[in-house]
Design an enzyme around this catalytic site. Sequence first.
Site, PDB file in Angstrom:
ATOM      1  N   MET A  46       1.031  -1.347  -0.257  1.00  0.00           N
ATOM      2  CA  MET A  46       0.506  -0.067   0.518  1.00  0.00           C
ATOM      3  C   MET A  46       0.563   1.145  -0.063  1.00  0.00           C
ATOM      4  O   MET A  46       0.114   2.501  -0.056  1.00  0.00           O
ATOM      5  CB  MET A  46      -0.574  -0.068   0.900  1.00  0.00           C
ATOM      6  CG  MET A  46      -1.799  -1.344   0.973  1.00  0.00           C
ATOM      7  SD  MET A  46      -3.841  -0.907   1.640  1.00  0.00           S
ATOM      8  CE  MET A  46      -3.266  -1.250   3.765  1.00  0.00           C
ATOM      9  N   GLY A  47       2.165   1.529  -0.333  1.00  0.00           N
ATOM     10  CA  GLY A  47       3.233   2.032  -0.566  1.00  0.00           C
ATOM     11  C   GLY A  47       3.511   2.655   1.282  1.00  0.00           C
ATOM     12  O   GLY A  47       3.720   1.854   1.552  1.00  0.00           O
ATOM     13  N   HIS A  50       8.868   1.318   3.467  1.00  0.00           N
ATOM     14  CA  HIS A  50       9.844   1.585   4.626  1.00  0.00           C
ATOM     15  C   HIS A  50      11.273   0.427   4.252  1.00  0.00           C
ATOM     16  O   HIS A  50      10.523  -0.437   2.853  1.00  0.00           O
ATOM     17  CB  HIS A  50       9.889   1.357   5.940  1.00  0.00           C
ATOM     18  CG  HIS A  50       8.260   0.094   5.990  1.00  0.00           C
ATOM     19  ND1 HIS A  50       8.596  -0.966   6.039  1.00  0.00           N
ATOM     20  CD2 HIS A  50       7.138   0.631   6.079  1.00  0.00           C
ATOM     21  CE1 HIS A  50       7.777  -1.764   6.393  1.00  0.00           C
ATOM     22  NE2 HIS A  50       6.567  -0.761   6.184  1.00  0.00           N
ATOM     23  N   GLY A  52      11.237  -2.717   5.605  1.00  0.00           N
ATOM     24  CA  GLY A  52      10.621  -3.789   6.075  1.00  0.00           C
ATOM     25  C   GLY A  52       9.853  -4.462   4.189  1.00  0.00           C
ATOM     26  O   GLY A  52      10.236  -5.182   3.516  1.00  0.00           O
ATOM     27  N   HIS A  53       9.328  -3.384   3.254  1.00  0.00           N
ATOM     28  CA  HIS A  53       9.437  -3.381   2.396  1.00  0.00           C
ATOM     29  C   HIS A  53      10.005  -3.810   1.256  1.00  0.00           C
ATOM     30  O   HIS A  53      10.372  -4.816   0.711  1.00  0.00           O
ATOM     31  CB  HIS A  53       8.531  -2.409   2.059  1.00  0.00           C
ATOM     32  CG  HIS A  53       6.899  -1.574   2.355  1.00  0.00           C
ATOM     33  ND1 HIS A  53       6.337  -0.579   2.844  1.00  0.00           N
ATOM     34  CD2 HIS A  53       5.432  -2.166   2.541  1.00  0.00           C
ATOM     35  CE1 HIS A  53       5.571  -0.102   3.620  1.00  0.00           C
ATOM     36  NE2 HIS A  53       4.590  -1.659   2.593  1.00  0.00           N
ATOM     37  N   GLN A 164       6.012 -11.638   6.997  1.00  0.00           N
ATOM     38  CA  GLN A 164       5.872 -12.430   8.312  1.00  0.00           C
ATOM     39  C   GLN A 164       4.873 -11.244   9.526  1.00  0.00           C
ATOM     40  O   GLN A 164       3.968 -11.350  10.245  1.00  0.00           O
ATOM     41  CB  GLN A 164       6.581 -13.024   8.468  1.00  0.00           C
ATOM     42  CG  GLN A 164       6.548 -13.041   9.733  1.00  0.00           C
ATOM     43  CD  GLN A 164       7.295 -13.943  11.179  1.00  0.00           C
ATOM     44  OE1 GLN A 164       8.096 -14.370  10.665  1.00  0.00           O
ATOM     45  NE2 GLN A 164       7.603 -13.471  12.501  1.00  0.00           N
ATOM     46  N   MET A 200       8.942  -2.627  11.788  1.00  0.00           N
ATOM     47  CA  MET A 200       8.882  -0.921  10.640  1.00  0.00           C
ATOM     48  C   MET A 200       7.105  -1.006  10.501  1.00  0.00           C
ATOM     49  O   MET A 200       6.949  -2.388   9.904  1.00  0.00           O
ATOM     50  CB  MET A 200       9.581  -1.849   9.409  1.00  0.00           C
ATOM     51  CG  MET A 200      11.181  -0.623  10.032  1.00  0.00           C
ATOM     52  SD  MET A 200      11.900  -0.590   8.865  1.00  0.00           S
ATOM     53  CE  MET A 200      13.501  -0.555   9.822  1.00  0.00           C
ATOM     54  N   SER A 201       6.390  -0.505  10.278  1.00  0.00           N
ATOM     55  CA  SER A 201       5.272  -0.085   9.474  1.00  0.00           C
ATOM     56  C   SER A 201       4.801   1.261   8.875  1.00  0.00           C
ATOM     57  O   SER A 201       5.818   2.080   9.693  1.00  0.00           O
ATOM     58  CB  SER A 201       4.293  -0.141  11.259  1.00  0.00           C
ATOM     59  OG  SER A 201       3.183  -0.062  10.751  1.00  0.00           O
ATOM     60  N   SER A 202       4.227   1.272   7.840  1.00  0.00           N
ATOM     61  CA  SER A 202       3.994   2.404   6.773  1.00  0.00           C
ATOM     62  C   SER A 202       3.432   3.448   8.372  1.00  0.00           C
ATOM     63  O   SER A 202       3.522   4.360   8.183  1.00  0.00           O
ATOM     64  CB  SER A 202       3.146   2.246   6.489  1.00  0.00           C
ATOM     65  OG  SER A 202       3.398   1.383   5.259  1.00  0.00           O
TER      66      SER A 202
HETATM   67  P1  AMP Z   1       1.807  -2.999   2.983  1.00  0.00           P
HETATM   68  O1  AMP Z   1       1.803  -1.515   3.262  1.00  0.00           O
HETATM   69  O2  AMP Z   1       1.335  -2.279   5.185  1.00  0.00           O
HETATM   70  O3  AMP Z   1       0.483  -3.364   2.848  1.00  0.00           O
HETATM   71  O4  AMP Z   1       2.755  -3.822   3.287  1.00  0.00           O
HETATM   72  C1  AMP Z   1       3.267  -4.785   1.974  1.00  0.00           C
HETATM   73  C2  AMP Z   1       3.715  -5.937   2.336  1.00  0.00           C
HETATM   74  O5  AMP Z   1       4.921  -5.572   3.352  1.00  0.00           O
HETATM   75  C3  AMP Z   1       3.281  -7.048   3.127  1.00  0.00           C
HETATM   76  O6  AMP Z   1       2.775  -8.242   3.236  1.00  0.00           O
HETATM   77  C4  AMP Z   1       3.893  -6.426   4.859  1.00  0.00           C
HETATM   78  O7  AMP Z   1       3.311  -8.127   5.069  1.00  0.00           O
HETATM   79  C5  AMP Z   1       5.347  -6.587   4.601  1.00  0.00           C
HETATM   80  N1  AMP Z   1       5.299  -5.892   5.470  1.00  0.00           N
HETATM   81  C6  AMP Z   1       4.661  -5.199   6.135  1.00  0.00           C
HETATM   82  N2  AMP Z   1       6.760  -4.318   7.796  1.00  0.00           N
HETATM   83  C7  AMP Z   1       6.733  -5.035   7.547  1.00  0.00           C
HETATM   84  C8  AMP Z   1       7.614  -5.382   7.862  1.00  0.00           C
HETATM   85  N3  AMP Z   1       8.270  -4.658   9.056  1.00  0.00           N
HETATM   86  N4  AMP Z   1       8.881  -6.263   7.510  1.00  0.00           N
HETATM   87  C9  AMP Z   1       9.144  -6.691   6.653  1.00  0.00           C
HETATM   88  N5  AMP Z   1       7.609  -6.708   5.391  1.00  0.00           N
HETATM   89  C10 AMP Z   1       6.630  -6.678   6.338  1.00  0.00           C
END
Ligand code: AMP
Length: 305
Positions: A46-47, A50, A52-53, A164, A200-202
């Site tokens: 979803m953009g 970071h 993690g992505h 994960q 990490m999280s958006s």
């Molecule tokens: P999102 O943009 O939040 O929908 O996340 C996109 C993908 O990145 C999803 O498969 C999440 O599980 C993964 N993701 C988000 N945060 C992390 C993180 N800290 N470490 C690894 N993968 C992540």
Amino acid sequence: MAVGLTFLYPRKFRCLLKKIATMAALKSFLDHQRKNKKTIGFVPTMGALHQGHLSLLERAGIENDLVVCSIFVNPTQFNDPKDLEKYPRPFLHDIAKLESLKCDVLFNPQVTEMYTQNEHWEIDLDGLDTVLEGLHRPGHFAGVTQIVYKLLHAAGPCTAYFGQKDFQQFRIVQYMVDKLNMPYTLVRCPIFREPDGLAMSSRNIYLNENERQNALTLSKSLVWLSDHLMENDVMQKARNMLTGNKGLVLDYLELIDGETLQTILPREMGSTDHEVVAVVAAKAGNTRLIDNCIVKALEHPVSIS
Ligand code: AMP
């Protein structure tokens, strides 16, 4: 600005990022690549990218000829319209990050491209969607499966990389792909953390200094729990760590069977052949955070296809 970006991402490290906005164009481009025997690694996001992505994109780049990233803030998985409205969308920064990596294609559709009016989506997820996040965010996983189904379909046969971090989401996508016999290999990548342990999280950008400090209790409680699993009342003690932090509101801390997502007791861990995972969700201020930790791994992990 352009000078700054050129400085940060020198030309020789940049790849040509192809931007695609329609499902038909994505399918036709990737079908052509598959005809030329190229393997495709797909990372749906979803953009607000970071590290993690980026770790998912890097792995996709190592394991495939071509890397596709989608950025789409999916309205159907938000149960709170305010959360959707304020979700970060730093698009130019995201593009700069994708260009600095080995990412070949950005799929960035409009909402009207992904959804026609009054669309109906229903899938029986065998109760995987009604526990944990599903209990606290009704309808969330219907929205997630709806968009992941469409994105995978648009990308065509490929290897798709998920984190994960969203443990329940991965399990549900895996269940859907199996149930519908969809031609995808799914890879689950480890959680990427800040040096102090915060996953990490958006959404972390919403945290002020105080909230960020409080948020560390999530990962700390998981580490403590996995180190003390054989102690009496370990779940209650770990929950007390979270409820004892007055800057947090705990939604849940559970030990679950990684396949059924049902709660299990520490003493039952030995009787399941599945992974066992500690999962936590809590609010720090207005920001809802999730985290998890695998406390019993599979003896022979396999790539899931
Ligand atoms: P999102 O943009 O939040 O929908 O996340 C996109 C993908 O990145 C999803 O498969 C999440 O599980 C993964 N993701 C988000 N945060 C992390 C993180 N800290 N470490 C690894 N993968 C992540």
